[in-house]
Each structure stands twice: as C-alpha cells, then as structure tokens.
Enzyme design. Structure first.
Site, mmCIF file in Angstrom:
data_model
loop_
_atom_site.group_PDB
_atom_site.id
_atom_site.type_symbol
_atom_site.label_atom_id
_atom_site.label_comp_id
_atom_site.label_asym_id
_atom_site.label_seq_id
_atom_site.Cartn_x
_atom_site.Cartn_y
_atom_site.Cartn_z
ATOM 1 N N GLU A 1 0.838 -1.208 0.000
ATOM 2 C CA GLU A 1 0.000 0.000 0.000
ATOM 3 C C GLU A 1 0.872 1.257 0.000
ATOM 4 O O GLU A 1 1.854 1.355 0.732
ATOM 5 C CB GLU A 1 -0.895 -0.017 1.240
ATOM 6 C CG GLU A 1 -1.799 1.191 1.394
ATOM 7 C CD GLU A 1 -2.560 1.171 2.705
ATOM 8 O OE1 GLU A 1 -3.520 1.947 2.834
ATOM 9 O OE2 GLU A 1 -2.200 0.376 3.611
ATOM 10 N N CYS B 1 -5.544 -2.776 2.738
ATOM 11 C CA CYS B 1 -5.398 -2.671 4.190
ATOM 12 C C CYS B 1 -6.662 -3.103 4.933
ATOM 13 O O CYS B 1 -7.026 -4.264 4.984
ATOM 14 C CB CYS B 1 -4.979 -1.246 4.548
ATOM 15 S SG CYS B 1 -4.455 -1.037 6.272
ATOM 16 N N LYS C 1 -9.582 2.392 -3.213
ATOM 17 C CA LYS C 1 -10.085 1.836 -1.959
ATOM 18 C C LYS C 1 -11.497 2.315 -1.688
ATOM 19 O O LYS C 1 -11.800 3.509 -1.764
ATOM 20 C CB LYS C 1 -9.155 2.227 -0.804
ATOM 21 C CG LYS C 1 -9.497 1.561 0.520
ATOM 22 C CD LYS C 1 -8.469 1.909 1.588
ATOM 23 C CE LYS C 1 -8.773 1.218 2.905
ATOM 24 N NZ LYS C 1 -7.786 1.568 3.952
#
Length: 518
Positions: free
Chosen positions: A277, A393, A340
């Site tokens: 990430e 994540c 995301k």
C-alpha cells in the site's frame, strides 16, 4: 468450590467490574500473536459462573466490563499510530485506547445481556443463550457505524488451520458461536447444582465443536496445493518506519529500496511483482517518466502491482484523493486500477469534519484533505492473473464485503497493506489473521504484500505457503495456489447463523413469557 463461587458472585462495585475486566484481558491473549486459546475458555467460563445471578443491570455491567477489558487489551496497539505524528496526536491516545472500547463493548455485551434477559429465571437457559446474544452483537459490530469486526472470537483458532476450516461453512461469526457454545457447555459441567441430566446434555456442546473441527480438518487431507500454471509471485516488503515513509528527502531512497528488492536474484523468475500500500510516494498516473522508469520491472506478460495515491478534479476543480492500486505492464501502461472503497474513519477521513475539525481533530493519514471512497468492489483484471478482488489494508477485515452480492466471484484475494503505523505490536499479526480467514471463508488464495507487517502467500485453506514476518526486510516468492469451488459460506454468508440466532432468541422470549404467565 461452591463457597468460592458464592463469594465471587457476591462481589459488587469496582471489585466485580475489575475482576470481569481482568478476565476480558485474559481472553485477549487467545488472539494473535499468542493464540493461547485455552485462556478464552477459562475467561468465558469464569464470567458465566460469576454472572449467574438475576440478569439485572449488575449483570449487564459485569459483561460490559469483561468486553471492555477484552478490547482494551486486544486493541491497545491503535494508540501507537498516534505517535507517528506525536506533536499533533500524542495527547489524543486515550481516545482510541480507552475510549473506542467503550463503544465497541456495547455490541457483544448488549447482545449477551438481552439474550440472558429473554431467558427468564432459568440460569441454565441464560448460560446457553449467552453465545447467541454475543454472536448477534458481534455481527452488528461488523457494519454499524461503518463497522469494526476486529478480533472476532472465532479468530482464536487462527493458528490452527484444521479448526479454521469450519469458517468455510459457518463463517468467522459461526465459528465464534461454536466456540462460545462449547464454553457454555463446559460451564454447565462444572457449575454447582447442575443436574446429572443437564451435565450429560452439556457434553454435547464441546463435543460438537470437536466434531466440527475434525470435519473441517478433513478438508486439509489432500496432496500439495495445486498452483496456477505460469504464475510466479514476488511480494516486496521494505519494512519502512512510518515516521520516515513520507519525508520528502527520503522518498527517492524509499522508492529505490522497492526497486532493489524487486530485482534481487530469484530461483524462479517472477511473473508478477507486488508492492505494498502507498509504496510509490508520487502520483504514478500523472508521471510518464516514472511509469517508463518502473516499466522495466514489469515481467513480460505480467505486471508490476503497487499502491499509490491518486487524485482527480471534478468540473468545478474540486479535489478528490484516492488510496489506489495500479497494475503497470512492461510498456509502462496502466492496465488496471482499484480505488479503496471502505476507508478508515479518523485514519483516512475525519467523520463529521464540519463539527470535529474546529476542535482541533484531524485524520491521521491525510490531515485536512480526506480520502474519497472508490468502488465498486468488482474483481480487477490484471494481466496474467485470475480476476482479483483487491483489498487495501482495512478492507480485509470485513467478511461480508469480500464478494458483494451481484459481483462476480474472483479467483484471487490481493491484499496490499501498511501496518507500520502500529510498530512492533500484536496489531499487524491480528490483521494478518483476519486476512487468512477471508481466504478460508471464500475458498480463495490470498497474496498479501505489506510495507511492514506480515507479507505472505496463503492457499485457499488458509495455509501459509510462504511469509515474511513483522520488521523483516525482503521478498516472498512463490506460486499462486488455485481457487477452490465456492464454499457454503460464499453462497449464503452470515445469514444462516444470524437467522438461527434470532430464532433462538424468539423461542426464548416466548418461553419466558409462558413462564411468567404460569
């Protein structure tokens, strides 16, 4: 023992709350990385024994203190992230460490207490309904206020792949319910005053857990996992400290470390190189020079896959910032992108910014400009790989969001993350445990690249094929395991467990009403 138990039940006030909180903290040791799962049984049995009186408010506060202790001990590591920018956030550490558990504890504690209330006057029924209420509370915790299903009770089996297999049928919530029912059964076995008939019946609850584990473990009795032909992964883990990751004078050096690890010698040439990430500290899609430079790392027919920040402007020049993943081919072309979708409140955006920002609060990762959520949660087509469900994540902790209804089933879970925020703590190990359960629930392989944390290749049974642990610098090389056929959980999700739990509560309510009339 009866005299000792009576004394414990008679405890009141802060002594009773302290004992319950200590039991909850003991239960937290059953989670990653310690996995001392017998302590969870000790803690729950003790809680059920000392809380055997009438289910009034004292009972609620006892359960609440237990859950509060569980979350404080299990989630202490969140406070470490506030020291990355200590000058701005250090004084706020009590909010996540001591304040957040106050909210989280309401869900399992409230559910368990309501279930016990519905059980009426029977202490045996109250013990048996405790797991039902707890499970429903934990299920609500997974989506209310954006959700935070961290350290579910089922995760205590995360170091035992045979036990994990039950999650492919019942999900993590269902595995947690089985665990709590086993604890309830053991409680009835040792509880003073339990009749012989009830003791015999109570044996079936722990036995059911053992049978479930054994049945699930049979799925592991097979040959070495099959792999996808022509795919060789390389996961890069630079383990950059978060305090150094975004310093302007170190950005080029940090990027070069990713490059050096990517080109290190390998027994078998990788077809796909995966960076974690926000590995690229520049705007990749806005720099032709950067893409051309990084393109030499992309294997022919494969891709360099990396996390980076992306921005866009609307017609009114309003800025939107995204936490994204890019797949870059050997020509320097972006072949795939994912933004995301499920953002971290207070980490990637500040909820209620209009009211909280004037109080001096801000988001840890981005400050005064919030990340925007992307979407949809559709599989991403990356050259040379099965269709991939990208999880950046935090997104890996949500069981119900991995394959949303109406979306095509992917062939790979691709998780990039950065757990350097939480230092050397249990947090990164807990995050990895949750990710492994997603692989088992869906019957899909997992490729997980962390800036720091745990980087690993995991097969569709949750078995770790190769890994790098916290604070290690290096690469994880290995083939990609194949996906299994859709699991039962992939088909029906949490609904069977939820509906069965609700049906039990309804039955208990009707039975209690009949008892009161009698």
């Amino acid at each position: 023992m009866h005299h000792f138990l009576t004394r414990l039940r008679d405890l009141a006030g802060w002594r009773r709350a302290l004992l319950a909180a200590l039991l909850g903290a003991l239960c937290a040791a059953a989670q990653a990385p310690l996995y001392l799962w017998p302590l969870a049984f000790v803690a729950f049995i003790a809680l059920l024994l000392i809380n055997g009186g009438k289910p009034g408010w004292r009972s609620f506060f006892t359960i609440y203190a237990f859950v509060y202790g569980y979350f404080v001990a299990g989630l202490y590591w969140i406070g470490i992230s506030f020291f990355v920018d200590a000058e701005r956030f250090a004084l706020l550490v009590p909010l996540p460490v001591l304040g957040l558990p106050l909210l989280l504890a309401l869900f399992p504690a409230g559910g368990a207490w309501i279930a016990q209330r519905l059980a009426g006057r029977s202490e045996i029924y109250r013990i048996l309904l405790f797991p039902v209420g707890w499970t429903l509370g934990e299920w609500l915790r997974s989506f209310v206020l954006t959700g935070f299903p961290w350290n579910l009770i089922g995760y205590i089996w995360g170091d035992w792949p045979a036990a994990m297999q039950s999650a492919a049928v019942f999900g993590s919530h269902g595995l947690g319910a089985l665990t709590l029912f086993a604890a309830a059964g053991l409680t009835l076995l040792i509880r003073p005053g339990t009749s012989r008939r009830v003791r015999i019946a109570a044996l079936t609850l722990p036995a059911a857990l053992i049978v479930s584990i054994a049945a699930g473990g049979l799925r592991l009795i097979q040959a070495e996992p099959e792999t996808v032909a022509g795919v060789q992964l390389r996961l890069v883990q630079p383990s950059l400290p978060q305090t150094l990751k975004w310093r302007d004078e170190l950005r080029q050096k940090n990027l070069q470390q990713h490059v050096d690890l990517s080109v290190a010698p390998a027994e078998k040439a990788p077809t796909h190189i995966i960076w974690p990430e926000t590995a690229i500290p520049y705007l990749l899609d806005e720099s032709d020079v950067l893409r051309t430079s990084l393109a030499r790392l992309a294997p022919p027919g494969g891709a360099l896959i990396a996390g980076s920040i992306r921005r866009s402007f609307d017609a009114e020049q309003k800025l939107a910032v995204y936490n994204s993943l890019f797949a870059l081919d050997e020509a320097g072309e972006i072949q795939a992108r994912y933004d995301k979708l499920h953002l971290v409140p207070f980490g990637e955006y500040l909820p209620f910014r209009r009211w909280l920002a004037p109080l001096g609060l801000d988001a840890l990762a981005v400050g005064s400009v919030d990340f925007s959520d992307g979407g949809p949660a559709s599989p991403v087509a990356i050259p040379g790989l099965p269709s991939s469900r990208v999880l950046i994540c935090y997104e890996a902790i949500f069981p119900a969001e991995i394959v949303p209804r109406g979306e095509a089933r992917p062939g790979l879970l691709l998780n990039i993350t950065n757990d350097a925020w939480f230092g050397y703590s249990s947090g990164p190990y807990q995050h990895f445990a949750a990710s492994r359960f997603r692989a088992v629930e869906q019957g899909l392989p997992l490729a997980r690249a962390a800036n720091n944390g745990v980087s690993a290749i995991v097969d569709s049974y949750g078995r770790v094929i190769a890994r790098l642990d916290l604070d290690e610098v290096g690469t994880v090389d290995g083939p990609l395991p194949v996906a299994l056929p859709p699991t039962p959980y992939a088909g029906w999700g949490d609904w069977p467990v939820v509906l069965f739990s609700m049906a039990l509560l309804l039955f208990a309510a009707l039975l209690g009403r009949r008892q009161r009339r009698g």
